[in-house]
Design a protein around this motif. Structure first.
Motif, short mmCIF file in Angstrom:
data_model
loop_
_atom_site.label_atom_id
_atom_site.label_comp_id
_atom_site.label_asym_id
_atom_site.label_seq_id
_atom_site.Cartn_x
_atom_site.Cartn_y
_atom_site.Cartn_z
N SER A 1 -91.68 12.58 81.55
CA SER A 1 -90.49 12.27 80.76
C SER A 1 -89.39 13.32 80.93
N LYS B 1 -85.72 12.69 82.62
CA LYS B 1 -84.53 12.87 81.79
C LYS B 1 -83.71 14.06 82.25
N ALA C 1 -90.04 6.09 81.22
CA ALA C 1 -89.99 7.24 82.12
C ALA C 1 -90.93 7.06 83.30
N SER D 1 -78.94 9.36 82.68
CA SER D 1 -80.32 9.59 82.29
C SER D 1 -81.03 8.31 81.92
N ALA E 1 -86.38 8.76 78.03
CA ALA E 1 -87.52 9.63 78.27
C ALA E 1 -88.46 9.63 77.08
#
Length: 323
Positions: free
Chosen positions: A69, A73, A106, A317, A320
């Protein structure tokens, strides 16, 4: 004294507000950690999240759920380049995960960006230092192409490193993203802690951002470049460009020739080594040749035009979760 009191109160209020704003971005349990500033910087960027008590727990082992994650991210990986026939599920790729878990997106993003995660991975499984380094480097390389110095660093515990992970570890060592201890140990099979992983991720992000914001190309790995000219016949000369390279994996090529008056200006660039191979660090002469009319005087361009780094724009992004 009464006239100074309002100013004193204002200063006190300002100091209190400043302290509160600072603490709002700081985890309550990382003060003594060597990477405390990096950990808090990642929290301020929204990459890391703590528990309900405002703690990050830097000494705990990093799980695959948290590790994947924060890489996704922190490095801004996404799936914008993928066109799905149906909505993807984490269990399509990793059957031991849960599709409705906070980490599911993620893992989907990581999979479609080429991060080599074991198919039988479990979310709460601890990551080793070499496993996190391997995935971190893969994530970095999804953001662009970067030049790394080809210096091989000997590890005292090299025999313990999975050979598939060694190239990634070497590149991260060269970029000073990871380091060895005083005994030159990396401890590849030890679990990576949340604090150490955050420190590595912080420096990986900084490396990527510094490379992408550079106004000048990365320096060429080739040195002592020179020209040699030999007559083939009265009308044509063979022109050879020679240079020294850090090892035999490199090469050189003549990228272009610009004719300016009676000069032929040769622009060259480095041919980069295979990133999946390791080479002995022995200075090696590399060369490339071309043929030019004898009517022109060959001249080497003032600097090598090495297309060594081709950064990609950082994508937004992907979700996440609770890292």
């Amino acid at each position: 004294m009464k006239k100074k009191q309002p100013l004193f109160i204002l200063l006190a209020v300002f100091s209190l507000l400043w302290a509160l704003s600072q603490s709002a971005w700081a985890f309550s349990d990382v003060g003594g950690h060597p990477d405390a500033d990096k950990i808090n910087a990642l929290r301020e960027r929204g990459v890391l999240e703590g528990d309900a008590n405002g703690k990050y727990n830097p000494g705990r082992n990093l799980t695959y759920a948290a590790g994947v994650s924060i890489i996704v991210k922190g490095l801004g990986l996404n799936v914008d380049h993928v066109r799905f026939a149906k909505a993807p599920k984490a269990t399509d790729y990793f059957p031991n995960l849960k599709d409705d878990a906070w980490y599911a997106d993620a893992f989907i993003t990581a999979y479609h960006n080429g991060l080599e995660i074991p198919r039988d991975v479990k979310a709460d499984q601890s990551m080793t230092r070499e496993q996190f380094a391997y995935l971190l480097f893969q994530g970095m390389m999804r953001t662009g192409e970067y030049f790394f110095t080809e210096i091989y660093t000997e590890l005292a515990d090299e025999a313990d490193v999975n050979p598939a992970y060694m190239n990634s570890i070497q590149k991260l060592l060269n970029a000073q993203i990871v380091s060895l201890d005083a005994k030159r140990m990396f401890y590849p099979k030890a679990a990576v802690t949340r604090g150490v992983a955050a420190g590595w991720l912080h420096d990986a992000i900084k490396f990527v951002e510094d490379m992408q914001s550079a106004d000048t190309p990365a320096p060429s790995p080739l040195t002592d470049t020179k020209l040699e000219t030999k007559a083939v016949n009265p009308d044509v000369n063979e022109v050879t460009v020679k240079a020294n390279a850090p090892h035999s994996g490199y090469g050189i090529r003549i990228a272009s020739i610009v004719f300016d008056g009676d000069r032929a200006i040769l622009h060259t660039e480095a041919v980069l080594p295979d990133p999946d191979r390791m080479y002995a660090q022995v200075i090696t002469e590399v060369k490339a040749a071309t043929y030019i009319s004898a009517a022109y005087t060959p001249v080497l361009a003032e600097s090598l035009q090495g297309a060594i780094r081709k950064p990609a724009a950082s994508p937004p992004s992907a979700p996440a979760g609770r890292a």
